[in-house]
Design an enzyme around this catalytic site. Structure first.
Site, mmCIF file in Angstrom:
data_model
loop_
_atom_site.group_PDB
_atom_site.id
_atom_site.type_symbol
_atom_site.label_atom_id
_atom_site.label_comp_id
_atom_site.label_asym_id
_atom_site.label_seq_id
_atom_site.Cartn_x
_atom_site.Cartn_y
_atom_site.Cartn_z
ATOM 1 N N GLY A 1 1.026 -1.023 0.085
ATOM 2 C CA GLY A 1 0.081 0.064 -0.135
ATOM 3 C C GLY A 1 0.961 1.326 -0.019
ATOM 4 O O GLY A 1 2.088 1.340 0.029
ATOM 5 N N ASN A 2 0.152 2.405 0.142
ATOM 6 C CA ASN A 2 0.795 3.731 0.049
ATOM 7 C C ASN A 2 1.814 4.005 1.183
ATOM 8 O O ASN A 2 2.785 4.642 1.234
ATOM 9 C CB ASN A 2 0.069 4.860 -0.455
ATOM 10 C CG ASN A 2 -0.449 4.881 -1.745
ATOM 11 O OD1 ASN A 2 0.534 4.920 -2.667
ATOM 12 N ND2 ASN A 2 -1.757 4.626 -2.109
ATOM 13 N N THR A 3 1.014 3.336 2.482
ATOM 14 C CA THR A 3 1.917 3.650 3.842
ATOM 15 C C THR A 3 2.443 2.295 4.313
ATOM 16 O O THR A 3 3.769 2.579 4.718
ATOM 17 C CB THR A 3 0.551 3.903 4.645
ATOM 18 O OG1 THR A 3 -0.099 5.210 4.098
ATOM 19 C CG2 THR A 3 1.168 4.537 6.044
ATOM 20 N N ASN A 4 1.735 1.254 3.931
ATOM 21 C CA ASN A 4 2.457 -0.175 4.407
ATOM 22 C C ASN A 4 2.508 -1.049 3.665
ATOM 23 O O ASN A 4 1.627 -1.203 2.763
ATOM 24 C CB ASN A 4 1.832 -0.530 5.701
ATOM 25 C CG ASN A 4 1.886 0.562 6.777
ATOM 26 O OD1 ASN A 4 3.118 0.744 7.542
ATOM 27 N ND2 ASN A 4 0.810 0.641 7.469
ATOM 28 N N VAL A 5 3.576 -1.953 3.630
ATOM 29 C CA VAL A 5 3.516 -3.307 2.804
ATOM 30 C C VAL A 5 3.271 -4.355 4.015
ATOM 31 O O VAL A 5 3.908 -4.614 5.156
ATOM 32 C CB VAL A 5 4.969 -3.454 2.446
ATOM 33 C CG1 VAL A 5 4.949 -4.970 1.667
ATOM 34 C CG2 VAL A 5 5.585 -2.640 1.609
ATOM 35 N N VAL A 6 2.253 -5.316 3.766
ATOM 36 C CA VAL A 6 1.761 -6.061 4.784
ATOM 37 C C VAL A 6 2.087 -7.587 4.006
ATOM 38 O O VAL A 6 1.799 -7.840 2.731
ATOM 39 C CB VAL A 6 0.307 -6.229 4.967
ATOM 40 C CG1 VAL A 6 0.080 -7.245 5.967
ATOM 41 C CG2 VAL A 6 0.082 -4.789 5.407
ATOM 42 N N ASP A 10 -5.218 -2.907 -5.093
ATOM 43 C CA ASP A 10 -6.104 -3.115 -3.700
ATOM 44 C C ASP A 10 -7.441 -3.307 -4.099
ATOM 45 O O ASP A 10 -8.175 -4.204 -3.533
ATOM 46 C CB ASP A 10 -5.829 -2.194 -3.001
ATOM 47 C CG ASP A 10 -5.806 -0.752 -3.264
ATOM 48 O OD1 ASP A 10 -5.927 -0.352 -4.400
ATOM 49 O OD2 ASP A 10 -5.781 0.160 -2.548
ATOM 50 N N ARG A 11 -8.148 -2.508 -5.035
ATOM 51 C CA ARG A 11 -9.393 -2.539 -5.038
ATOM 52 C C ARG A 11 -9.957 -3.450 -6.005
ATOM 53 O O ARG A 11 -11.052 -4.314 -5.895
ATOM 54 C CB ARG A 11 -9.803 -1.010 -5.755
ATOM 55 C CG ARG A 11 -9.335 0.260 -4.904
ATOM 56 C CD ARG A 11 -9.500 1.556 -5.719
ATOM 57 N NE ARG A 11 -10.867 1.856 -5.625
ATOM 58 C CZ ARG A 11 -11.298 2.846 -6.190
ATOM 59 N NH1 ARG A 11 -10.657 3.657 -6.960
ATOM 60 N NH2 ARG A 11 -12.689 3.261 -6.002
#
Length: 257
Positions: free
Chosen positions: A8-13, A110-111
């Site tokens: 994601g733009n903030t985190n990688v999970v 993601d969507r």
């Protein structure tokens, strides 16, 4: 086992799957400059702590809204796991759903993954609300086709804009106000009311409009970090599914195999 990476733009999970069951998960801040070697130093230690080794990972899939991160995750996969990763939406990991919008290639990974997982799990028409850096609202019809949606600033972005563009307003934490009153008596409470209840009102209003436009009963599924918090203070969600994006990756990997 499958190693899934949701960038994601903030985190990688990262999540380690045994079939459809998550055995472990780890989160790291997104940095497109982070090399495959840097990922490996961090990830291989965490695998070992959980009792797994690199030899347990037989398949890797990456879903990313940050294109620059894909190369380094590919290096991680090939150099340290001996696996060529699947890239969600490409090659063997094509979406496999109809994307009924003006420019299908512009749809974020993601969507699309949320749409795939939600359709596999829930019946009928769906509205998916994903709380990320941005908050997205996506319409998926009863056949699993992606029909379009809405992109709104995430609540943290809204707060950052408010604090960053004013001289005296303080930084506050995102949490539920202490009461249901919408008339605050101090600056911090007034800010929290505006951000929190304002966000709830925005969500409720947009979902009502989406349901009216869809014209059929629609189930609302929430995902993302703040979904649980908001679910406690509104009746608009029919389900909260924190692993929706990761499960979409697992479904794509399973199909490709």
């Amino acid at each position: 086992m499958l190693l899934a990476a949701d960038v994601g733009n903030t985190n990688v999970v990262f999540a380690l799957y045994d079939r459809r069951e998550i055995k472990a998960r780890w989160r790291i801040a997104t940095d497109p400059r982070r090399t495959g070697d840097e990922y490996a130093v961090w990830l291989l230690q965490l695998l070992e702590i959980e009792g797994y080794g690199r030899e347990d990972v037989k398949q890797i899939i990456v879903g990313s809204v940050v294109p620059r991160a894909i190369h380094n995750l590919t290096v991680l996969s090939e150099k340290y796991f001996g696996v060529t990763p699947l890239i969600a939406g490409q090659g063997e990991a094509q979406w496999g759903i109809n994307i009924d919008v003006d420019l299908p290639s512009s749809l974020g990974a993601d969507r699309a993954l949320n749409a795939i997982a939600a359709h596999a799990r829930y019946e009928g028409d769906l509205i998916i609300v994903d709380f990320g850096t941005a908050t997205t609202f996506d319409a998926v019809d009863f056949n699993g086709a992606y029909k379009g949606g809405i992109i709104a600033p995430g609540i943290n972005l809204s707060l950052d804009a408010l604090v960053g563009n004013t001289a005296k307003l303080p930084r506050i934490a995102i949490e539920a106000p202490r009461t249901n009153s919408v008339i605050g008596t101090n600056t911090e409470d007034q800010m929290l009311i505006g951000v929190f209840w304002g966000y709830v009102a925005m969500m409720e209003g947009l979902i009502d409009r989406m349901k009216a436009e869809i014209g059929r009963p629609s189930k609302v599924v929430a995902t993302g970090g703040l979904a649980i918090l908001f679910d406690l203070h509104t009746e608009i969600f029919d389900a909260v599914d924190s692993d929706l994006t990761l499960d979409g990756l697992a479904i794509l990997a399973e199909r490709s195999a």
